[in-house]
Design a protein around this motif. Sequence first.
Motif, PDB file in Angstrom:
ATOM      1  N   GLU A  87       1.690 -19.044   9.514  1.00 50.17           N
ATOM      2  CA  GLU A  87       2.041 -17.500   9.838  1.00 50.17           C
ATOM      3  C   GLU A  87       2.161 -16.817   8.366  1.00 50.17           C
ATOM      4  O   GLU A  87       2.107 -15.570   8.514  1.00 50.17           O
ATOM      5  CB  GLU A  87       3.742 -17.478  10.180  1.00 50.17           C
ATOM      6  N   ASP A  88       1.528 -17.589   7.194  1.00 46.86           N
ATOM      7  CA  ASP A  88       1.087 -16.762   6.172  1.00 46.86           C
ATOM      8  C   ASP A  88      -0.059 -16.293   5.888  1.00 46.86           C
ATOM      9  O   ASP A  88      -0.563 -15.561   5.093  1.00 46.86           O
ATOM     10  CB  ASP A  88       1.420 -17.638   4.895  1.00 46.86           C
ATOM     11  N   THR A  89      -1.026 -16.719   6.828  1.00 41.63           N
ATOM     12  CA  THR A  89      -2.361 -16.023   7.278  1.00 41.63           C
ATOM     13  C   THR A  89      -2.364 -14.696   7.088  1.00 41.63           C
ATOM     14  O   THR A  89      -1.750 -14.019   8.073  1.00 41.63           O
ATOM     15  CB  THR A  89      -3.203 -16.743   8.295  1.00 41.63           C
ATOM     16  N   ALA A  90      -2.968 -13.949   6.174  1.00 38.70           N
ATOM     17  CA  ALA A  90      -3.005 -12.559   6.000  1.00 38.70           C
ATOM     18  C   ALA A  90      -4.127 -12.279   4.876  1.00 38.70           C
ATOM     19  O   ALA A  90      -4.340 -13.132   3.972  1.00 38.70           O
ATOM     20  CB  ALA A  90      -1.698 -11.973   5.769  1.00 38.70           C
ATOM     21  N   VAL A  91      -4.332 -11.030   4.656  1.00 40.26           N
ATOM     22  CA  VAL A  91      -4.873 -10.318   3.458  1.00 40.26           C
ATOM     23  C   VAL A  91      -4.064  -9.918   2.734  1.00 40.26           C
ATOM     24  O   VAL A  91      -3.001  -9.033   3.178  1.00 40.26           O
ATOM     25  CB  VAL A  91      -5.922  -9.180   3.803  1.00 40.26           C
ATOM     26  N   TYR A  92      -3.819 -10.490   1.414  1.00 47.27           N
ATOM     27  CA  TYR A  92      -2.894 -10.082   0.581  1.00 47.27           C
ATOM     28  C   TYR A  92      -3.435  -9.061  -0.397  1.00 47.27           C
ATOM     29  O   TYR A  92      -4.418  -9.155  -0.942  1.00 47.27           O
ATOM     30  CB  TYR A  92      -2.460 -11.278  -0.138  1.00 47.27           C
ATOM     31  N   TYR A  93      -2.661  -8.035  -0.627  1.00 49.88           N
ATOM     32  CA  TYR A  93      -2.934  -6.994  -1.797  1.00 49.88           C
ATOM     33  C   TYR A  93      -1.889  -6.809  -2.553  1.00 49.88           C
ATOM     34  O   TYR A  93      -0.537  -6.934  -2.301  1.00 49.88           O
ATOM     35  CB  TYR A  93      -2.900  -5.875  -0.767  1.00 49.88           C
ATOM     36  N   CYS A  94      -2.348  -6.614  -3.716  1.00 51.10           N
ATOM     37  CA  CYS A  94      -1.535  -6.148  -4.796  1.00 51.10           C
ATOM     38  C   CYS A  94      -1.308  -4.639  -5.018  1.00 51.10           C
ATOM     39  O   CYS A  94      -2.332  -3.952  -4.859  1.00 51.10           O
ATOM     40  CB  CYS A  94      -1.931  -6.901  -6.376  1.00 51.10           C
ATOM     41  N   GLN A  95      -0.020  -4.445  -5.390  1.00 50.37           N
ATOM     42  CA  GLN A  95       0.296  -2.691  -5.790  1.00 50.37           C
ATOM     43  C   GLN A  95       0.838  -2.874  -6.953  1.00 50.37           C
ATOM     44  O   GLN A  95       1.775  -3.745  -7.347  1.00 50.37           O
ATOM     45  CB  GLN A  95       1.167  -2.467  -4.754  1.00 50.37           C
ATOM     46  N   PHE A  96       0.297  -1.742  -7.905  1.00 49.90           N
ATOM     47  CA  PHE A  96       1.131  -1.500  -9.109  1.00 49.90           C
ATOM     48  C   PHE A  96       1.839   0.017  -8.861  1.00 49.90           C
ATOM     49  O   PHE A  96       1.057   0.829  -8.368  1.00 49.90           O
ATOM     50  CB  PHE A  96       0.201  -1.516 -10.270  1.00 49.90           C
ATOM     51  N   ILE A  97       2.753   0.402  -9.317  1.00 49.19           N
ATOM     52  CA  ILE A  97       3.465   1.648  -9.398  1.00 49.19           C
ATOM     53  C   ILE A  97       3.420   2.005 -10.898  1.00 49.19           C
ATOM     54  O   ILE A  97       4.152   1.439 -11.826  1.00 49.19           O
ATOM     55  CB  ILE A  97       4.578   1.931  -8.785  1.00 49.19           C
ATOM     56  N   ILE A  98       2.374   2.745 -11.336  1.00 53.30           N
ATOM     57  CA  ILE A  98       2.374   3.094 -12.735  1.00 53.30           C
ATOM     58  C   ILE A  98       2.738   4.439 -13.015  1.00 53.30           C
ATOM     59  O   ILE A  98       2.469   5.364 -12.471  1.00 53.30           O
ATOM     60  CB  ILE A  98       0.743   2.683 -13.266  1.00 53.30           C
ATOM     61  N   SER A  99       4.011   4.496 -13.768  1.00 53.84           N
ATOM     62  CA  SER A  99       4.525   5.919 -13.764  1.00 53.84           C
ATOM     63  C   SER A  99       4.965   6.439 -12.390  1.00 53.84           C
ATOM     64  O   SER A  99       5.945   5.602 -11.764  1.00 53.84           O
ATOM     65  CB  SER A  99       3.781   7.041 -14.549  1.00 53.84           C
ATOM     66  N   VAL A 100       4.440   7.442 -11.693  1.00 59.58           N
ATOM     67  CA  VAL A 100       4.794   7.584 -10.311  1.00 59.58           C
ATOM     68  C   VAL A 100       3.712   7.351  -9.461  1.00 59.58           C
ATOM     69  O   VAL A 100       3.821   7.919  -8.329  1.00 59.58           O
ATOM     70  CB  VAL A 100       5.341   9.029 -10.111  1.00 59.58           C
ATOM     71  N   SER A 101       2.664   6.661  -9.965  1.00 57.67           N
ATOM     72  CA  SER A 101       1.515   6.655  -8.906  1.00 57.67           C
ATOM     73  C   SER A 101       1.316   5.404  -8.500  1.00 57.67           C
ATOM     74  O   SER A 101       1.511   4.367  -9.104  1.00 57.67           O
ATOM     75  CB  SER A 101       0.267   7.002  -9.856  1.00 57.67           C
ATOM     76  N   VAL A 102       0.685   5.292  -7.335  1.00 60.26           N
ATOM     77  CA  VAL A 102       0.691   3.972  -6.764  1.00 60.26           C
ATOM     78  C   VAL A 102      -0.770   3.394  -6.441  1.00 60.26           C
ATOM     79  O   VAL A 102      -1.625   4.379  -6.033  1.00 60.26           O
ATOM     80  CB  VAL A 102       1.287   4.030  -4.990  1.00 60.26           C
ATOM     81  N   TYR A 103      -1.040   2.277  -6.908  1.00 61.15           N
ATOM     82  CA  TYR A 103      -2.413   1.860  -6.753  1.00 61.15           C
ATOM     83  C   TYR A 103      -2.541   0.537  -5.966  1.00 61.15           C
ATOM     84  O   TYR A 103      -1.681  -0.323  -6.047  1.00 61.15           O
ATOM     85  CB  TYR A 103      -3.061   1.579  -8.494  1.00 61.15           C
ATOM     86  N   TRP A 104      -3.783   0.332  -5.549  1.00 60.63           N
ATOM     87  CA  TRP A 104      -3.512  -0.944  -4.676  1.00 60.63           C
ATOM     88  C   TRP A 104      -5.066  -1.602  -4.966  1.00 60.63           C
ATOM     89  O   TRP A 104      -6.067  -1.155  -5.245  1.00 60.63           O
ATOM     90  CB  TRP A 104      -3.924  -0.544  -3.023  1.00 60.63           C
TER      91      TRP A 104
END
Length: 114
Positions: A87-104
């Motif tokens: 059930e853990d099978t998936a595409v995993y994405y990292c995310q950073f929130i830098i100041s108020v901006s979201v990056y993937w």
Amino acid sequence: VQLQASGGGLVQAGGSLRLSCAASGRISSVNVMAWYRQAPGKQREVVARIIRGGTTNYADSVKGRFTISGGHAKNTVFLQMNSLEPEDTAVYYCQFIISVSVYWGKGTQVTVSS
């Protein structure tokens, strides 16, 4: 800012994988580092996040099996995944929130065979 994720792969149920994500570019204040995942036909969901100061939280489905860690100063986040289940099978994405901006990051495939 660019995020580079790595560490995905194919593993048998019960096995382990460690994901890494490093941020590069003009980085000021990293407030949140997180991992999300998206399985086929499902919405993207948060797996774990670490907030500046060290507070962590996890999805109920991974508590006790996954550990998020990282250094806000080093702009790197890890996800140690143990006792993996199909059930853990998936595409995993990292995310950073830098100041108020979201990056993937672009995502890394994790496949767990039964």
